[in-house]
Scaffold this motif. Sequence first.
Motif, mmCIF file in Angstrom:
data_model
loop_
_atom_site.group_PDB
_atom_site.id
_atom_site.type_symbol
_atom_site.label_atom_id
_atom_site.label_comp_id
_atom_site.label_asym_id
_atom_site.label_seq_id
_atom_site.Cartn_x
_atom_site.Cartn_y
_atom_site.Cartn_z
ATOM 1 N N LYS A 85 -5.962 10.564 19.170
ATOM 2 C CA LYS A 85 -6.708 11.602 18.463
ATOM 3 C C LYS A 85 -5.781 12.420 17.571
ATOM 4 O O LYS A 85 -6.125 12.759 16.427
ATOM 5 C CB LYS A 85 -7.421 12.493 19.474
ATOM 6 N N ASN A 86 -4.575 12.744 18.080
ATOM 7 C CA ASN A 86 -3.613 13.513 17.279
ATOM 8 C C ASN A 86 -3.134 12.743 16.057
ATOM 9 O O ASN A 86 -2.815 13.335 15.019
ATOM 10 C CB ASN A 86 -2.423 13.917 18.141
ATOM 11 N N ASN A 88 -5.010 10.728 14.464
ATOM 12 C CA ASN A 88 -6.210 10.471 13.655
ATOM 13 C C ASN A 88 -6.529 8.974 13.588
ATOM 14 O O ASN A 88 -6.825 8.439 12.524
ATOM 15 C CB ASN A 88 -6.038 11.048 12.242
#
Length: 486
Positions: free
Chosen positions: A361-362, A364
């Motif tokens: 998630k970090n 992307n």
Amino acid sequence: MRITKHSKQWWTEECSKFLNIYRMSRSLENWKKFKKVVRNTKRSYFDTKIQEVANKSHGPWKLMNWINKCKLPTIEAIKYDSQPCLIPDSLWRALHTIFNTALHCQVNTNVLNEIGFKTTSTWELFSIEEFRWAIIKCNNSSAPGPDKLIWQHLKTILKQDNCLSNIINIADMCINLEHWPNHFKCSSTVIIPKPNKMAYDHPKSFHPIMLLNTLGKLIEKTIAERLQFLVVRNDFIHLSQLGSLKFKSTTDAGVALTHIVRSGWVKNKTTSILVFDIIQFFPTLNHCLLTLILEKAGLDPKVTLFFADYLVRRKTNYVWNKISSPTYEMNVGVGQGSALSPILLALYLLPFLYILENHLKNLNIPVSLISFMDDGLIISQNNLIDISNSQLFCSYNILSRFLIKFGLNIEHSKTEMFYFNRSHETFNLLPLDLSSIGGPILRPKDSWKYLKFIFNRKLIFHQHINFYSNKAISMVKCMKLLGNSS
């Protein structure tokens, strides 16, 4: 004629009597009487067998000889380090080495710093209902461990309330004293072949199944039920973990995957799947890391210390056909056959899934995850295959690195990929090259088998239905041979 060990199982004294009468008279009438007696005897014998299987066993498949115990190859057929195992000692060394490859594997315990501690739950004393519920579900035909105590006898013993109370007291004292008795740590490891292998000449082609002492198995079953309840209540279970848990099955994994694919189609996106497999998951769990994970899950400190003792100094002997090995010490992994193994496996993977999800998630990288025991899926949905392939490549690279920190490795030879697309036009299947990060070059197939499902690109289950319907029809036709078999 007398009945011997070489006689047919259905043969009776009455058959012998009428056969002797025919041999003395040689008349056609007595021959017909003999044939009639044989026919009625066989029918009665097989009707009894069918009723016995239907009422006491798991179904009619027990009547088939190909589902019975499979005899393993001779020890000389097994090779280790390119050398045949000519004597039993060399076979035992090969098996023990293969099934304990992670003994000296290093893990990075700092990886758990990214996971917070859950609220500590108090461990209550066991109740009579918990043990009665656990023993009801035990299968009487399950193979006993070194104590040779079968479930049917234990169920009879525990019908006495005072006996059951004593067993509950033993279980409570194990937790309170943070100790698992050495008697329960002893096991026999039966070697069984893995299905659908091209050759069975290497120890990796076999599963080690641990047969534990029956009383210890009962206590483990009760602890496993309580353990899962607590970690679910503490909200420690990851949503993508669909294996090793109660009320989760292969059907749930198949339904979840189908839902994800169809949700992508609503947005006109192609779904790309990357399949990975963790090599030798059961024997490679690190005990130190697992104990730290149990602390993170919010378990009572005495339960964590109990597992610290439960996992170490275990002893087993290997069984190959009818020969047994000396006793070996097992200080890595969890036994395949223990009731606690599934929930411990799930707990071991949960921090990995949370950490991996956060890092993706970090960065992307919008991918989804599905985990079922040691099988995992990375799912990417995009309009362009090139974008999906790049996301899968990055995810696979990150996943491999984090697994190493947990003392685990991917079996690259089992890595696969598959595309779901409902377009009626010609669909260009682009390969995915993972060779630069230690993986294979993946080329998508027209169909894909996963957890007993057979998928095709358009989610039309024709191949799945054809395969299993033909399998069922073939099995039913084979059962017609039963009446003529001996």
